[in-house]
Design a protein around this motif. Structure first.
Motif, short mmCIF file in Angstrom:
data_model
loop_
_atom_site.label_atom_id
_atom_site.label_comp_id
_atom_site.label_asym_id
_atom_site.label_seq_id
_atom_site.Cartn_x
_atom_site.Cartn_y
_atom_site.Cartn_z
N GLY A 409 30.70 80.13 -5.53
CA GLY A 409 29.38 79.79 -6.06
C GLY A 409 29.11 78.31 -6.21
N ILE A 410 29.85 77.46 -5.48
CA ILE A 410 29.64 76.01 -5.52
C ILE A 410 29.21 75.54 -4.14
CG2 ILE A 410 30.72 73.76 -5.90
CD1 ILE A 410 32.68 75.14 -7.80
N LYS A 411 28.11 74.80 -4.07
CA LYS A 411 27.61 74.31 -2.80
C LYS A 411 27.94 72.83 -2.64
CE LYS A 411 23.47 74.00 0.12
NZ LYS A 411 22.02 74.30 0.22
N ALA A 412 28.60 72.51 -1.51
CA ALA A 412 28.94 71.11 -1.21
C ALA A 412 28.99 70.98 0.30
CB ALA A 412 30.28 70.73 -1.83
N THR A 413 27.99 70.37 0.87
CA THR A 413 27.89 70.23 2.32
C THR A 413 28.48 68.89 2.75
OG1 THR A 413 25.86 71.54 2.33
CG2 THR A 413 26.33 70.21 4.29
N PRO A 414 29.49 68.90 3.63
CA PRO A 414 30.14 67.63 4.03
C PRO A 414 29.18 66.70 4.78
CG PRO A 414 31.49 69.54 4.63
CD PRO A 414 30.15 70.07 4.23
N ILE A 415 29.30 65.41 4.45
CA ILE A 415 28.50 64.37 5.11
C ILE A 415 29.47 63.28 5.57
CG2 ILE A 415 26.63 62.70 4.87
CD1 ILE A 415 25.71 64.32 2.40
N MET A 416 29.66 63.13 6.89
CA MET A 416 30.51 62.06 7.41
C MET A 416 29.88 60.71 7.08
SD MET A 416 33.40 61.75 9.24
CE MET A 416 33.63 62.86 10.64
N THR A 417 30.66 59.82 6.46
CA THR A 417 30.13 58.55 5.96
C THR A 417 30.99 57.40 6.46
OG1 THR A 417 29.40 59.74 3.98
CG2 THR A 417 29.39 57.33 3.89
N GLU A 418 30.38 56.45 7.16
CA GLU A 418 31.13 55.33 7.72
C GLU A 418 31.66 54.39 6.64
OE1 GLU A 418 32.15 54.54 10.72
OE2 GLU A 418 31.33 56.33 11.67
N ASP A 419 30.83 54.06 5.66
CA ASP A 419 31.20 53.06 4.66
C ASP A 419 31.22 53.69 3.27
OD1 ASP A 419 31.75 50.81 3.22
OD2 ASP A 419 29.88 49.76 3.67
N LEU A 420 32.36 54.27 2.92
CA LEU A 420 32.48 54.87 1.59
C LEU A 420 32.45 53.80 0.50
CD1 LEU A 420 35.21 57.61 2.16
CD2 LEU A 420 32.74 57.88 2.11
N GLY A 421 32.93 52.60 0.82
CA GLY A 421 32.94 51.54 -0.17
C GLY A 421 31.55 51.23 -0.70
N ALA A 422 30.53 51.42 0.14
CA ALA A 422 29.16 51.15 -0.31
C ALA A 422 28.72 52.14 -1.38
CB ALA A 422 28.21 51.22 0.88
N LEU A 423 29.30 53.35 -1.36
CA LEU A 423 28.98 54.34 -2.39
C LEU A 423 29.78 54.11 -3.66
CD1 LEU A 423 28.94 57.60 -0.22
CD2 LEU A 423 27.00 56.18 -0.86
N VAL A 424 30.99 53.62 -3.49
CA VAL A 424 31.92 53.54 -4.61
C VAL A 424 31.83 52.21 -5.35
CG1 VAL A 424 34.37 53.53 -5.27
CG2 VAL A 424 33.53 55.15 -3.55
N TYR A 425 31.78 51.10 -4.60
CA TYR A 425 31.98 49.79 -5.22
C TYR A 425 30.72 48.94 -5.34
CZ TYR A 425 36.94 50.78 -4.54
OH TYR A 425 38.19 51.34 -4.58
N VAL A 426 29.57 49.46 -4.91
CA VAL A 426 28.36 48.65 -4.90
C VAL A 426 27.57 48.81 -6.20
CG1 VAL A 426 26.12 48.35 -3.76
CG2 VAL A 426 28.19 48.66 -2.39
N ASP A 427 27.02 47.71 -6.69
CA ASP A 427 26.15 47.69 -7.86
C ASP A 427 24.70 47.80 -7.36
OD1 ASP A 427 24.75 47.25 -10.18
OD2 ASP A 427 25.25 45.11 -10.30
N ASP A 428 24.19 49.02 -7.29
CA ASP A 428 22.87 49.25 -6.70
C ASP A 428 21.73 48.65 -7.52
OD1 ASP A 428 23.76 50.66 -4.46
OD2 ASP A 428 23.92 52.52 -5.60
#
Length: 595
Positions: A409-428
């Motif tokens: 009952g958990i939905k999680a659709t994979p998304i291939m991502t070139e730059d994971l660092g932009a999601l993790v380390y960036v101050d948006d």
């Protein structure tokens, strides 16, 4: 006429025998092949994921760390079994209380511009890193109270307290030339410095770098430990491992950093190529966003959701299917290859979809609208963003995970991502705090023989720096500080094992697997790699860069079909004559004795 006595005759006999044996020995020695000489020269092309910068204080990728080690040196280093051995320091010792360490330096080391490397460079490096709090290196120097140079070849470190990880820290600090790095006045200036061309003291010199394409290094022919056998080392950048493997088969590169397990069989069928697989300190994990106030889904803070996710992961299946058996199920941020520090007594969350469903039911997560996705008590859907690093094995694993999670009952659709660092380390939003703009994410980490670095990345103070998950547990932080000071290995091991228990309980990560390191190279062209945990060439092993050499095919003499060349049997003829002379002399000696 004088007559030879019996003793003189015996001397002639002995002399004749010596002449005989010596002649034969010389003949045999001349016939033996000369010792094999490893040839100098040649270029080795290594398929790699290129570095983002030549500035070691900015890089976060293994590529950058390894490349820095090719051009710089540290005071001490590892041997093949990860024991500490001399680097720039020829010897070192500690005071009885563990608060003072003394290192004596070689007087042979020079910077690539020919200037001598001195104890003042060593002192400058540690003071410089501490003053500007530079990247990962800052954690390696924070316990140092003072660095002094009492003699031109001696450096003394005074610590604030005894430190179990001091030699590990020393090994990880690369010594900088003061005449290159000494002119900065702010941390921002240091971090903005491109460091091109690199000025180091190591076995390789900076040649040419075309970012995104290749880095060419040239052998330091004046290297104080002896020059590398190769003339040139070219690191060629590939965006994916499959393309690198194809380039190896096509002869466009000579070695590959990472061979996907699915492609191993193709390479083993090629007689030119040798595939090597060794344990590694790496692990691949699902990161569950744990940053309070970040941009992750707040439902992931619920321990029930984390536990349900963990129970719906069949790690052995992933190892068998995705890694083709080249690895083992993951449990910890410390790899099982690190036998001393890995807590083998950990009990993982068994793969049990029914148990995962029961945990969610008990926590109030129900599929109220019968669409296959559960909702929380306030209607929040168990639906998460699921970003995956650009890696075929990781994406294939993500597809299996998505299917298992959907069944509970958990939905999680994979998304291939070139730059994971932009999601993790960036101050948006520009507030000076990283946002961790993701929910679930598959990434991987490398490790070290000492667990210090991997443990450090999970402390609260590393949020916004090395930490990629937002995990903060004061109990874990306290244990981290205690293990750093535990100079008794048994005591430290107990603390490190407890820290791993906390991480498994709290589940900031679901560690999927610890892989074997599978690499390949053209064994028909090159020989001499040093095989260690983590591979033949890595941030822990740059020895291969010095020992690798071109294959020198031995000359195989043809079987003789004609009579031996003139003089070929002369040594044997001399030996026979010598034996005859000895026999005659012995007979005369006996007759003289009778008379």
């Amino acid at each position: 006429m004088s007559r030879l006595s019996g003793s003189h005759w015996r001397r002639w006999v002995v002399l004749a025998m010596v002449l005989c044996l010596g002649t034969i020995a010389v003949t045999e020695a001349a016939a033996a092949p000369a010792a094999e000489n490893k040839p100098y020269g040649g270029t080795f092309r290594w398929a790699y994921s290129g570095p983002e910068t030549m500035n070691m204080f900015v890089t976060i990728l293994e590529a950058g760390l390894m490349i820095s080690r090719l051009m710089y040196e540290s005071l001490i280093d590892y041997d093949e079994d990860f024991n500490y051995v001399p680097g720039l320091a020829t010897e070192w010792s500690a005071s009885p209380d563990g608060l003072q360490w003394t290192f004596r330096l070689t007087d042979q080391a020079k910077w690539h511009d020919g200037r001598p490397l001195t104890a003042e460079d060593v002192k400058f490096t540690f003071d410089f890193i501490k003053e500007y709090e530079l990247g990962t290196f800052a954690a390696y120097v924070d316990s140092i109270a003072e660095v002094t140079v009492p003699q031109p070849d001696t450096v003394v470190f005074r610590l604030e307290e005894p430190l179990a990880t001091f030699l590990f820290n020393i090994r990880n600090v690369l010594i900088l030339p003061k005449h290159v790095w000494g002119g900065f006045s702010s941390r921002d200036e240091v971090m903005a410095f491109p460091n091109e061309p690199v000025m180091g003291s190591g076995p390789w010199k900076f040649g040419e770098w075309k970012k995104g394409q290749f880095l060419r290094l040239v052998a330091n022919t004046e290297y104080w430990r002896g020059r590398p056998y190769l003339d040139t080392l070219v690191l060629i950048e590939f965006q994916n491992d499959e393309a690198a493997v194809q380039a190896l088969r096509a002869g466009e590169v000579d070695g590959v950093r990472e061979v996907p397990p699915s492609l191993v069989s193709r390479l083993t069928q090629d007689p030119r190529i040798k595939v090597v697989s060794v344990p590694s300190f790496w692990f691949t994990e699902v990161i569950i966003n744990s940053l309070e106030g970040g941009k992750g889904n707040p439902l992931l803070f619920d321990p029930a959701v984390r536990q349900a996710l963990a129970h719906a992961v069949d790690k052995q299946f992933l190892v068998d299917t995705v890694l083709y058996g080249y690895g083992q199920p993951g449990l910890s941020v410390i790899s099982p290859a690190n036998e001393k520090w890995f807590n083998a007594s950990l009990n993982d969350y068994p793969f049990d979809l029914d148990k995962a469903r029961a945990i969610l039911e008990a926590a109030g997560y129900l599929d109220r609208d019968a669409d296959g996705v559960r909702e929380g008590p306030r209607g929040q859907r168990l639906e998460f963003r699921f970003n995956i690093m650009s890696d075929a094995a990781a994406f294939r694993a993500a597809q299996f995970l998505s299917e298992w999670w959907a069944k509970v009952g958990i939905k999680a659709t994979p998304i291939m991502t070139e730059d994971l660092g932009a999601l993790v380390y960036v101050d948006d939003d520009g507030d000076g705090v990283v946002d961790h703009n993701f929910d679930l994410l598959i990434w991987n980490w490398s490790g070290d023989p000492d667990p210090e670095f991997n443990l450090m990345t999970m402390i609260c103070a590393q949020i916004g720096s090395w930490q990629d998950v937002g995990y903060c547990n004061p109990e874990y932080d306290q244990l981290y500080e205690e293990q750093r000071r535990a100079v008794d290995d048994a005591q430290r091991q107990r603390l490190v094992w407890r820290m791993q228990e906390l991480l498994l309980r709290d589940l900031p990560y679901i560690v999927l697997w610890s892989p074997m390191r599978v690499q390949a190279y053209r064994a028909d062209l090159f020989d001499g790699p040093v095989l260690m945990v983590d591979g033949m060439l890595s941030k822990l092993n740059v020895q291969t860069s010095r020992t690798l050499h071109l294959v020198q095919a031995p000359a195989v003499p043809e079987e003789p079909t004609a009579a031996p060349a003139a003089g070929a049997n002369l040594p044997w003829l001399v030996a026979i004559i010598a034996l005859v002379v000895a026999a005659v002399a012995l007979a005369r000696a006996r007759r003289a004795t009778t008379r």
